[in-house]
Design a protein around this motif. Sequence first.
Motif, PDB file in Angstrom:
ATOM      1  N   THR A 120       0.437  -1.171  -0.055  1.00 20.52           N
ATOM      2  CA  THR A 120      -0.588  -0.036   0.056  1.00 20.52           C
ATOM      3  C   THR A 120       1.138   1.424   0.096  1.00 20.52           C
ATOM      4  O   THR A 120       1.966   1.230   0.490  1.00 20.52           O
ATOM      5  CB  THR A 120      -0.833   0.046   1.137  1.00 20.52           C
ATOM      6  OG1 THR A 120      -2.395   1.183   1.013  1.00 20.52           O
ATOM      7  CG2 THR A 120       0.076  -0.234   2.608  1.00 20.52           C
ATOM      8  N   SER A 121      -0.110   2.409  -0.296  1.00 20.16           N
ATOM      9  CA  SER A 121       0.725   3.376   0.260  1.00 20.16           C
ATOM     10  C   SER A 121       1.912   4.018   1.239  1.00 20.16           C
ATOM     11  O   SER A 121       0.849   3.939   2.101  1.00 20.16           O
ATOM     12  CB  SER A 121       0.152   4.670  -0.526  1.00 20.16           C
ATOM     13  OG  SER A 121      -0.950   5.172   0.257  1.00 20.16           O
ATOM     14  N   ASP A 172      -3.746  -2.103   3.367  1.00 15.01           N
ATOM     15  CA  ASP A 172      -4.595  -1.658   3.979  1.00 15.01           C
ATOM     16  C   ASP A 172      -5.384  -2.454   5.467  1.00 15.01           C
ATOM     17  O   ASP A 172      -4.625  -2.363   6.598  1.00 15.01           O
ATOM     18  CB  ASP A 172      -5.492  -0.803   3.878  1.00 15.01           C
ATOM     19  CG  ASP A 172      -5.533   0.440   2.724  1.00 15.01           C
ATOM     20  OD1 ASP A 172      -3.721   0.711   2.480  1.00 15.01           O
ATOM     21  OD2 ASP A 172      -5.584   0.688   2.123  1.00 15.01           O
ATOM     22  N   SER A 221      -9.049   2.364  -1.069  1.00 16.09           N
ATOM     23  CA  SER A 221      -7.791   1.449  -2.243  1.00 16.09           C
ATOM     24  C   SER A 221      -8.891   0.191  -3.241  1.00 16.09           C
ATOM     25  O   SER A 221      -8.748  -0.252  -3.504  1.00 16.09           O
ATOM     26  CB  SER A 221      -6.992   1.234  -0.864  1.00 16.09           C
ATOM     27  OG  SER A 221      -6.806   2.791  -0.100  1.00 16.09           O
ATOM     28  N   GLY A 245      -7.055  10.815   5.940  1.00 14.34           N
ATOM     29  CA  GLY A 245      -5.605  11.045   7.415  1.00 14.34           C
ATOM     30  C   GLY A 245      -6.153  12.558   7.594  1.00 14.34           C
ATOM     31  O   GLY A 245      -5.011  12.784   8.650  1.00 14.34           O
ATOM     32  N   ILE A 293     -10.164   6.479   3.422  1.00 14.11           N
ATOM     33  CA  ILE A 293      -8.859   6.365   3.333  1.00 14.11           C
ATOM     34  C   ILE A 293      -8.927   4.051   3.001  1.00 14.11           C
ATOM     35  O   ILE A 293      -8.721   4.035   1.673  1.00 14.11           O
ATOM     36  CB  ILE A 293      -7.523   5.503   3.966  1.00 14.11           C
ATOM     37  CG1 ILE A 293      -7.773   7.485   4.665  1.00 14.11           C
ATOM     38  CG2 ILE A 293      -6.598   5.055   4.040  1.00 14.11           C
ATOM     39  CD1 ILE A 293      -6.770   6.910   6.226  1.00 14.11           C
ATOM     40  N   ALA A 318       1.246   6.860   3.157  1.00 11.59           N
ATOM     41  CA  ALA A 318       0.099   7.547   3.398  1.00 11.59           C
ATOM     42  C   ALA A 318      -0.553   7.109   3.973  1.00 11.59           C
ATOM     43  O   ALA A 318      -1.256   7.174   5.001  1.00 11.59           O
ATOM     44  CB  ALA A 318      -0.434   8.482   2.329  1.00 11.59           C
ATOM     45  N   ASP A 319      -1.224   6.224   3.314  1.00 11.65           N
ATOM     46  CA  ASP A 319      -2.501   4.784   4.014  1.00 11.65           C
ATOM     47  C   ASP A 319      -1.732   4.263   5.122  1.00 11.65           C
ATOM     48  O   ASP A 319      -2.276   4.445   5.879  1.00 11.65           O
ATOM     49  CB  ASP A 319      -2.907   4.068   3.266  1.00 11.65           C
ATOM     50  CG  ASP A 319      -3.224   4.162   1.732  1.00 11.65           C
ATOM     51  OD1 ASP A 319      -4.340   5.401   1.492  1.00 11.65           O
ATOM     52  OD2 ASP A 319      -4.272   3.714   1.273  1.00 11.65           O
ATOM     53  N   SER A 340      -6.950   9.258   1.286  1.00 11.13           N
ATOM     54  CA  SER A 340      -5.518   9.655   1.333  1.00 11.13           C
ATOM     55  C   SER A 340      -5.347  10.793   2.703  1.00 11.13           C
ATOM     56  O   SER A 340      -5.634  10.548   3.662  1.00 11.13           O
ATOM     57  CB  SER A 340      -4.518   9.125   1.064  1.00 11.13           C
ATOM     58  OG  SER A 340      -4.688   7.255   0.858  1.00 11.13           O
ATOM     59  N   PRO A 367      -0.135  11.649  -1.487  1.00 10.55           N
ATOM     60  CA  PRO A 367      -1.159  10.689  -1.628  1.00 10.55           C
ATOM     61  C   PRO A 367      -2.495  11.315  -1.987  1.00 10.55           C
ATOM     62  O   PRO A 367      -2.210  12.263  -2.918  1.00 10.55           O
ATOM     63  CB  PRO A 367      -1.160  11.605   0.710  1.00 10.55           C
ATOM     64  CG  PRO A 367      -0.241  12.596   0.231  1.00 10.55           C
ATOM     65  CD  PRO A 367       0.128  12.636  -0.785  1.00 10.55           C
ATOM     66  N   THR A 368      -3.471  10.025  -2.318  1.00 15.95           N
ATOM     67  CA  THR A 368      -4.429  10.010  -2.818  1.00 15.95           C
ATOM     68  C   THR A 368      -5.508  10.679  -1.623  1.00 15.95           C
ATOM     69  O   THR A 368      -4.820  11.821  -1.522  1.00 15.95           O
ATOM     70  CB  THR A 368      -5.006   8.752  -3.424  1.00 15.95           C
ATOM     71  OG1 THR A 368      -5.422   8.703  -1.900  1.00 15.95           O
ATOM     72  CG2 THR A 368      -3.742   8.015  -4.067  1.00 15.95           C
TER      73      THR A 368
END
Length: 298
Positions: A94-95, A153, A144, A267, A140, A97-98, A263, A259-260
């Motif tokens: 996953t990213s 996640d 995804s 976040g 979040i 940020a996530d 996110s 980040p998306t």
Amino acid sequence: MSTHTDHQKGLLITAIGGLTLTVDIPLIRLADGAPWTIMLLRTGTTLLAGLVMWAIWRSLDRNAPKLIPGCSGLAVAVCYGLTGISFVTAVYHTSTADLVFILAFNTVFAALLSWLFLKERPRIATITAMLAMILGVLIIVGGSVGTGHLFGDFMALCSAFFVALAITISRASGEDMGFTGLVGVILPLALAAFMVSGEGFHVNAPWWIIFNGAVIMPISFFCLANGPKYISGPEVAMFYLLETVLAPIWVWLIFAEAPTRNSLIGGTILIVTLVAHSLWQLHEGRKRRAALAVVHPA
């Protein structure tokens, strides 16, 4: 006075651990290797550094903390071991940020586990904060779906749970768990060694992950594992917010990974909620200490 000093000591120790931890993910990414190889190097050097630290401490002071203090220490070590496995898995699925935003959810888990097992009933403000954080994580995770990040996640959520469980057990036992988190890496180390023996050793910049395991992990693990001896589980979990805020910034600066939208929205909800709740806790703590000073003047 002693209780107040211990609380300040706990806040300082845990803050150092949380701040140090913020460079963990960037160093894993900089090492540029296969997941099992990275886990092998990260846990192997962490274990070696931890044992060296303990041996030196033990030679200077016979009252040095135990590596694993009893059954509660063993349970905490297993929790940190499972945290290591799920965390490194999440880094690769996953990213950033996530991952760090979901890790901040450990405050909710810590509050729930403290409520269930330590009978530390959360107040209305804490319950409200928990509901807001659940909303943030759902946003979040919802973003995804269909991106291939859902498994990562979920691993991040597992990592947050195991950290909260370790904090709760440490808090309940009252034992010094400073070295227990370092010994707990034996579990992911054994698993990584088995996997690497089959798929081979793959890493392009091993010095980054060796530095991470030998320096960054021992400092952060020791400080964060020792925090519950002095402050509450939810307070310890709050210091993981430092990673939530700073790790995406380091990754954005180094790797240009933005980040998306989901996110950022989720976040932001998590961070604002945690900051607001932390400020509320500090305010309530000052009120309680002031009340105690009136009832029991020096």
